[in-house]
Every structure is written in structure tokens, then in C-alpha cells.
Design a protein around this motif. Structure first.
Motif, PDB file in Angstrom:
ATOM      1  N   LEU A   1      21.788 -14.844  22.178  1.00 46.10           N
ATOM      2  CA  LEU A   1      20.792 -15.146  23.212  1.00 46.10           C
ATOM      3  C   LEU A   1      21.460 -15.327  24.566  1.00 46.10           C
ATOM      4  CD1 LEU A   1      18.634 -17.729  21.214  1.00 46.10           C
ATOM      5  CD2 LEU A   1      17.958 -15.389  21.800  1.00 46.10           C
ATOM      6  N   ALA A   2      22.603 -16.014  24.589  1.00 45.36           N
ATOM      7  CA  ALA A   2      23.311 -16.238  25.851  1.00 45.36           C
ATOM      8  C   ALA A   2      23.815 -14.931  26.454  1.00 45.36           C
ATOM      9  CB  ALA A   2      24.483 -17.194  25.635  1.00 45.36           C
TER      10      ALA A   2
ATOM     11  N   ALA B   1      12.638  -5.658  24.499  1.00 44.70           N
ATOM     12  CA  ALA B   1      13.924  -6.308  24.228  1.00 44.70           C
ATOM     13  C   ALA B   1      14.600  -6.726  25.530  1.00 44.70           C
ATOM     14  CB  ALA B   1      14.831  -5.363  23.441  1.00 44.70           C
ATOM     15  N   ARG B   2      14.517  -5.878  26.555  1.00 44.69           N
ATOM     16  CA  ARG B   2      15.117  -6.217  27.851  1.00 44.69           C
ATOM     17  C   ARG B   2      14.414  -7.411  28.488  1.00 44.69           C
ATOM     18  NH1 ARG B   2      18.925  -3.968  26.662  1.00 44.69           N
ATOM     19  NH2 ARG B   2      20.060  -2.272  27.659  1.00 44.69           N
ATOM     20  N   GLN B   3      13.082  -7.398  28.475  1.00 49.94           N
ATOM     21  CA  GLN B   3      12.328  -8.485  29.094  1.00 49.94           C
ATOM     22  C   GLN B   3      12.626  -9.814  28.411  1.00 49.94           C
ATOM     23  OE1 GLN B   3       8.286  -7.148  28.706  1.00 49.94           O
ATOM     24  NE2 GLN B   3       8.600  -5.346  30.006  1.00 49.94           N
ATOM     25  N   GLN B   4      12.585  -9.818  27.105  1.00 46.30           N
ATOM     26  CA  GLN B   4      12.840 -11.065  26.376  1.00 46.30           C
ATOM     27  C   GLN B   4      14.314 -11.450  26.437  1.00 46.30           C
ATOM     28  OE1 GLN B   4      11.223 -10.632  22.414  1.00 46.30           O
ATOM     29  NE2 GLN B   4       9.102 -10.781  23.129  1.00 46.30           N
ATOM     30  N   GLY B   5      15.188 -10.464  26.543  1.00 50.42           N
ATOM     31  CA  GLY B   5      16.611 -10.749  26.669  1.00 50.42           C
ATOM     32  C   GLY B   5      16.924 -11.523  27.942  1.00 50.42           C
ATOM     33  N   LYS B   6      16.240 -11.185  29.012  1.00 45.15           N
ATOM     34  CA  LYS B   6      16.439 -11.926  30.271  1.00 45.15           C
ATOM     35  C   LYS B   6      15.972 -13.373  30.115  1.00 45.15           C
ATOM     36  CE  LYS B   6      16.054  -7.894  33.318  1.00 45.15           C
ATOM     37  NZ  LYS B   6      15.262  -7.216  34.381  1.00 45.15           N
ATOM     38  N   GLN B   7      14.839 -13.561  29.441  1.00 44.91           N
ATOM     39  CA  GLN B   7      14.351 -14.920  29.181  1.00 44.91           C
ATOM     40  C   GLN B   7      15.333 -15.688  28.288  1.00 44.91           C
ATOM     41  OE1 GLN B   7      11.712 -16.352  30.443  1.00 44.91           O
ATOM     42  NE2 GLN B   7      10.580 -14.646  31.330  1.00 44.91           N
TER      43      GLN B   7
END
Length: 415
Positions: free
Chosen positions: A266-267, A331-337
Motif C-alpha cells: 500500500l505504501a 488500480a491507479r486511483q486506489q493506489g494513490k489513496q
């Protein structure tokens, strides 16, 4: 303040927790020494290096899983003279009793416990809980401290891939870490392989394992041979490099103490698919930084561990993975979160100083009278049952032989 860590000291979950502890305590001005138990990964133990510079003592015992050599441990206590010991995943109580008798403060990193052992944690002077699940079990004890687990977000950070939009028709790279889980399947590697095999579209699976493939179940090896989209990386690997190669972290784990790889991924800016059960659900918020897959079944463990295994619904796991393959930008959007949440709430250098502060403020727990005597007797009994030494086995065999001879003698006399 001088602190000794009694731990497995190797490339595994317990080793990396102790490594994070050692770095945090050193940064807080503590003097740190490592006492390495020898049963688990005995021939893979870390040595002293630039990244692990602390004095290291290698225990020679091979008894049980977390026993130590009593004479060697006692000599180390006298020469090192630690103010506190922190025991990591300590199952045998003998070293704790020995340290208490020597007047050394004892703290525990809470990870492994059974229903019949929770009461025995009163033998510790301080308890460190890094998940709400663990803390909930020990919250009745005023010595239990909840310190959220985190990672160094300066070290675990997104790479170039995570900061770039996926090109059209570029495969979504799904990462899974089998760790030392291997044939036990605790990390859900079998479920990850099964789910990925059913996915259609542009995707690749990057699977890291610390065990050689020859030790895998045959069904796992067949899955690899049948799907050229799967890449396996064996042996030691920089985890940051692993995560930075991916877009999505797939982790249908059945059981974790913490589940270190999940907050690490996640980090690094990876959204995560994981099991809708703690502690995994303490790191992932469904629809925000990843997806939680419903649990289909709970199964108790043969060793009596306090928490059951949580088995996800395979069909829902596959459907969840398919959604990310069909919508790679999700995946990109949630990865930033995911990255933002870890930086804000889980930066280990901000959280970790609580360890040293807690020890500095703590006092030794008085255990005298009948209560203390009963705890010690119960601890000794549990060691005989769960972590017997060779001497214990021989004594038990001798008692069994004596009883058999007495029965034969009684029969002979009666005849």
C-alpha cells in the motif's frame, strides 16, 4: 536504556518485525542487542552488517520452537545486563521466567497466543499490540499498549510505474507474495493462482516466494506450467523493487499476525485485494485503497491458535480481480489513496518512538504470592505440553516405562 531482542533473526516476518524494532529503538537513543533463537531458519540467520550493526548472540538450542539454551541465555543476561527484553513470537515460557527471576523487565510483541495462554501474558511487564484485533484480546490488561503498525514510507514509496498512467493494451501487473508460507497455504497462494487462472484480459502475475518451487504442492507447479502469464521470483528480493514492478497487490491471506507485505505494498502505491477479516481489513478500506473479499468459511487450526483461518469465496475473489483487469485505471486511483493513507497514518518513524517511551515509563509487574506461583506452574506445564525438550521426552518415557514395569510386577505377584 539497554534493550535485548529475543527473536528469530532471519529473512522472515518475525525477523523483519525485530529489525524494525531495533532500528526504532536505536533511533530513540536505546542501546540494542540481539539474542537470536536457533530453531527456525537456523542456517539462514542474519549476521552483523552495516544494515544490522547490533551486537548479535546466536543461541545454540534446537529444542522446541522458541526454547533457548538455559545456561547460554543466563550467561548472556549476566554479561549484557539489559534493562528490558522484548520477546518476539515467544511460545516457550522458560526464557521469560528465567529473565524475570534475573530481575530483567520483560515485554512481548503480541503475535502468537492460544485461548489457554492469554492469561499467562501477565508474566510480561509490557505488551505491544500492533493491530486492533490483538489489542482487543489483551485490552483488559493495563500493560497492553496499542501502537498501529506502519512502514517507513520514505523507503517504501511508489516508483516510476506507479506514477505513470497505464498505456492502452498494457497488461495489469498483479503482485503476490507467498513469503515463507509455502505448502501451508496460509498466505492464500493457492487461491491467488486459482483466481488468476480464471481471469481474462491483459494481465500478468508476478509471484515472489522465499521457498524453492520444488517444495511447492504439485497443483501449484502445474498452475505455473499451464499459464505463461505468471512470472515467479524465488529467494531473497528487495521488497520495494517487487512492489514497484506492479499495479495491484493480490493477498487473499487466511491468517496473519500483521501481514507485513500488505502495508508495504500500500505504501508503494498499490491498491490491494485482500480478505475481509482482520488484520487485513485494518489496512484496506473497501473501495478506497483496494477491495475486501468476503469470507466463505472459518477454520480452526490444529495448533490451537486463538484465531481461526479465514477462507475467502474463490468465485468472488476471481470476480474482484477481473474487475481490476477490466478497469486498470481503478488500480491507479486506489493506489494513490493507498499511498496517501499510509503516509498520513502509518509512517513508522512517527509511530515507533512510542516503543521506547512506553518502556521508559513502565515498571516491573509484581507477581508474588499464590497468583504468581500459579502462573509460573501453568507456564511450566504449557512448555511441557507444547514445547517439550529432549529431557522432557526422556523423563516422560522413563515414567511410562516405570508404570509399565509396575503393572507387570503387580500381575506377576497376583499370579
Amino acid at each position: 536504556m539497554k534493550i535485548g531482542l529475543v527473536t528469530t533473526w532471519a529473512d522472515c516476518g518475525a525477523g523483519h518485525v525485530s529489525l524494525a524494532y531495533a532500528r526504532a529503538l536505536s533511533a530513540s537513543g536505546c542501546e540494542v542487542e540481539i539474542y537470536s533463537r536457533g530453531q527456525y531458519l537456523r542456517h539462514q540467520r542474519w549476521g552483523v552488517s552495516a544494515s544490522r550493526p547490533w551486537p548479535l548472540h546466536l543461541d545454540r538450542s534446537t529444542a522446541g520452537l522458541t526454547r533457548v539454551d538455559r545456561v547460554q541465555f543466563g550467561h548472556w543476561l549476566k554479561t549484557a545486563r539489559p534493562d528490558w527484553l522484548i520477546f518476539n513470537e515467544q511460545r516457550s515460557w522458560a526464557p521469560v521466567l528465567q529473565a524475570r527471576a534475573a530481575g530483567v523487565g520483560c515485554a512481548a510483541y503480541i503475535d502468537y497466543y492460544r485461548a489457554d495462554s492469554v492469561e499467562l501474558f501477565q508474566l510480561y511487564d509490557q505488551l505491544f499490540c500492533h493491530t486492533r484485533r490483538h489489542h482487543g484480546v489483551f485490552a483488559h490488561d493495563s500493560r497492553a499498549q496499542f501502537i498501529p503498525w506502519g512502514v517507513d514510507t520514505e523507503l517504501f514509496r511508489p516508483g516510476e510505474r506507479q506514477n505513470t498512467a497505464l498505456a492502452e493494451h498494457e497488461p495489469l501487473v498483479v503482485v503476490h507474495s507467498a513469503g515463507m508460507g509455502g505448502p501451508s497455504g496460509r498466505k492464500g497462494t493457492d487461491l491467488a493462482l486459482q483466481a488468476f487462472a480464471g481471469v481474462r484480459g491483459q494481465a500478468r502475475l508476478l509471484l515472489h516466494t522465499q521457498l524453492p518451487r520444488r517444495q511447492w504442492p504439485s497443483t501449484w507447479r502445474l498452475a505455473l506450467e499451464a499459464d505463461p502469464r505468471i512470472e515467479v521470483v524465488e529467494g531473497p528480493m528487495d521488497p520495494v523493487c517487487l512492489y514497484q514492478r506492479g499495479d495491484l497487490y493480490l493477498y487473499p491471506s487466511r491468517l496473519e499476525g500483521i501481514g507485513l507485505t500488505l502495508p508495504e505494498a500500500l505504501a508503494c502505491g498499490l491498491a490491494a485485494i485482500t480478505t475481509d477479516a482482520p488484520p487485513m481489513s485494518e489496512f484496506v478500506q473497501n473501495g478506497r485503497n483496494g477491495s475486501l473479499v468476503p469470507v466463505q468459511d472459518f477454520r480452526g487450526r490444529s495448533d490451537g491458535y486463538y484465531w481461526p483461518e479465514s477462507w475467502v469465496d474463490p468465485a468472488q475473489l476471481r470476480a474482484c480481480l477481473q474487475r481490476y483487469v477490466d478497469q486498470p485505471n481503478l488500480a491507479r486511483q486506489q493506489g494513490k489513496q493507498a499511498r496517501e493513507g499510509m503516509v498520513q497514518d502509518r509512517h513508522w518513524p512517527v509511530l515507533a518512538p512510542q516503543l521506547a517511551r512506553s518502556l521508559q515509563a513502565a515498571s516491573l509487574r509484581p507477581l508474588s504470592g499464590e497468583h504468581g506461583h500459579l502462573l509460573r506452574r501453568l507456564a511450566q506445564h504449557q512448555d511441557l505440553v507444547h514445547e517439550p525438550t529432549t529431557s522432557d521426552h526422556l523423563q516422560q518415557a522413563g515414567r511410562s516405562l516405570a508404570k509399565g514395569l509396575q503393572r507387570q510386577l503387580s500381575t506377576w505377584r497376583l499370579s
